[in-house]
Enzyme design. Structure first.
Site, short mmCIF file in Angstrom:
data_model
loop_
_atom_site.label_atom_id
_atom_site.label_comp_id
_atom_site.label_asym_id
_atom_site.label_seq_id
_atom_site.Cartn_x
_atom_site.Cartn_y
_atom_site.Cartn_z
N HIS A 465 0.81 -1.22 0.00
CA HIS A 465 0.00 0.00 0.00
C HIS A 465 0.85 1.27 0.00
CE1 HIS A 465 -3.81 1.82 -0.03
NE2 HIS A 465 -4.44 1.01 0.80
N ASP A 469 -2.32 2.33 -4.59
CA ASP A 469 -3.58 2.71 -3.95
C ASP A 469 -4.60 1.58 -4.13
OD1 ASP A 469 -2.61 5.18 -3.19
OD2 ASP A 469 -3.27 6.17 -5.05
#
Length: 494
Positions: A465, A469
């Site tokens: 992450h 996204d």
């Protein structure tokens, strides 16, 4: 005299395990002659000598773990004049430093070069800690000692101390001490080292094993300096919150000693363990899941199977998934990126090298197929078969396991319905392919919703992450589904 060192065999290789020596001390070797067998990053290789000479001393033994650029042996060049031996009284500081370097052993879990100990990274090296506080994860009790009395003589130099000190959570010990600790059932983390920088020696292990257990009388005030090292609960927000203490060491239940089978924690299993632990500690991992209707994919594969067999290729489902992933990676470059932490830059790659997880008797290995986006399904099927065979026969070369930009793991081949794989940095993602199962689903026919039995599969995308996204991860997986639910699109997109 020259040092024979462990070379850099691949970007991801940081250490190697000595499997066997092919030469003895005193043997003459030629340039290019194999001298020892090493397992590096899950691959077994024979290391050739980069120069000729006579093996004077083997610095490591079978079973030792050696970092890249660590010294393996000392080699005397043929014809070179032997150096005059120095007595201890005339030993120079340079010689003392060389002896110290020879004594250095492997830092457990280290991924650093021995020639540059300052770059050693602990699993929790990213957590802030003041230098004055010392390691927050000390596993050995500090002995009670009187305050030193100042003397006119100059104290020993501490230059370079920060470079040679082990990172938090790491333990310095010579190999013979580790072996003795295993034989005596002693945890090396509990032994006080008497060597330089707290290095544990065999005598330290022997003394620890023979020392009686000290218990504090109930009426005596607690003595944290001499008690068994137990980490107190850190206050929230305190400087000792991280790193946490190690999990409790395993102890055999009393009376069950004969009902256990033990094997050395080494080779592929150790390499996999260290890599995955580091991956989970140094990346922000999460995942997204989709469901694939495999009706058209199964039909196309059945149609092409005979043609592929005529060309000597076994056509499985995996090349279709690799091809679909490569197309989606071009559209969503963040999933194909890496984080260069040293430069502080995100690297977007204009090439697609896909790792494919292969289960072998020795453990999990991940050979890499290069430039997947430039190859057809049949070519991919051929390379998959070749690399899988090499993986199972343990004949993969280091370059055949390096530089993966993304990985596809097919755990459906062993019947798994769903799983969540772990991303291995520097890659930013891994896709897991699962088993095909017939399920009742709602589909649209003639403008109406109907219930039908369809061959369905779960796809899991795990991603870092920090780089990807959630929206891009979901779009990436949707793109893969769009390609595979009508696999003829692979031709148009490729």
């Amino acid at each position: 005299m020259r040092d024979l060192t462990l070379p850099t065999l691949a970007e991801s290789v940081v250490e190697g395990e000595i499997l066997s020596w092919l030469v003895e001390e005193g043997d003459l070797i030629e340039e290019g002659q194999p001298v020892l067998e090493v397992m590096t990053d899950k691959v077994t290789v024979e290391l050739p000598a980069p120069f000729g000479g006579r093996i004077v001393k083997r610095m490591v033994q079978v079973g030792d773990i050696v970092p890249v650029h660590g010294v393996l042996a000392q080699v005397e060049e043929v014809g070179a004049q032997a150096p005059v031996a120095q007595s201890p009284a005339t030993a120079t500081p340079e010689r003392a430093a060389a002896e110290m370097k020879d004594e250095r052993s492997i830092i457990e879990g280290s991924a650093a070069k021995q020639s540059d100990p300052g770059k050693a990274k602990a699993a929790f090296a990213g957590f802030n800690r003041s230098a004055a506080a010392g390691p927050a994860v000390a596993t050995k009790p500090a002995p009670i000692m009187p305050a030193p009395i100042p003397t006119p003589s100059a104290p020993p130099s501490t230059a370079g101390l920060a470079e040679t000190s082990p990172a938090p959570g790491q333990i310095r010990a010579v190999p013979s001490a580790r072996r003795l600790a295993r034989e005596l059932g002693v945890s090396i983390a509990e032994v006080m080292g008497s060597g330089p920088n707290g290095r544990v020696r065999p005598g330290d292990v022997q003394a620890h094993a023979q020392a009686p257990q000290v218990q504090t009388p109930p009426t005596q005030a607690p003595q944290p300096q001499t008690s068994v090292p137990v980490q107190p609960a850190a206050k929230s927000g305190g400087s000792t919150d991280w790193p946490p203490t190690a999990p409790p060491a395993y102890r055999t239940p009393a009376g069950y000693e004969s009902r256990e089978t033990r094997t050395p924690f080494r080779g592929v299993r150790r390499a996999t363990s260290q890599g995955l632990l580091a991956a989970t500690l140094h990346s922000a991992q999460t995942h997204t899941i989709e469901e694939l209707d495999c009706t058209n994919l199964m039909a196309l594969r059945d149609e092409l199977k005979a043609d592929a067999q005529q060309q000597g290729v076994k056509l499985s489902y995996l090349p279709f998934f690799l091809k679909a992933a490569s197309i989606a990676l071009r559209e969503f470059p963040a999933v194909n990126s890496s984080l260069d932490t040293a430069a502080g830059e995100v690297v977007y790659k204009n090439f697609v090298h896909l790792g494919m997880a292969v289960n072998t008797e020795a453990g999990l290995v991940v050979p890499v197929i290069r430039d997947v986006d430039q190859k057809g399904v049949l070519t991919l099927a051929r390379e998959i078969s070749d690399l899988a065979e090499k993986a199972r026969s343990n004949t993969l070369k280091p370059q055949e396991m390096a530089d993966a930009t993304f990985t596809v793991s097919n755990i459906g081949s062993v019947g798994s319905m769903m799983g969540v794989p772990i991303v291995s940095p520097p890659a930013a993602g891994i896709m897991s392919v699962h088993s095909i199962t017939k399920r009742a689903v709602v589909i649209e026919q003639g403008g109406e919703d109907v219930i039908a039995i369809r061959p369905m599969m779960y796809l899991t995308l795990s991603f870092d992450h920090r780089l990807v996204d959630g929206a891009d991860a979901a779009r990436f997986l949707k793109k893969v589904l769009w390609l595979l639910e009508k696999p003829s699109r692979l031709v148009l997109q490729g």
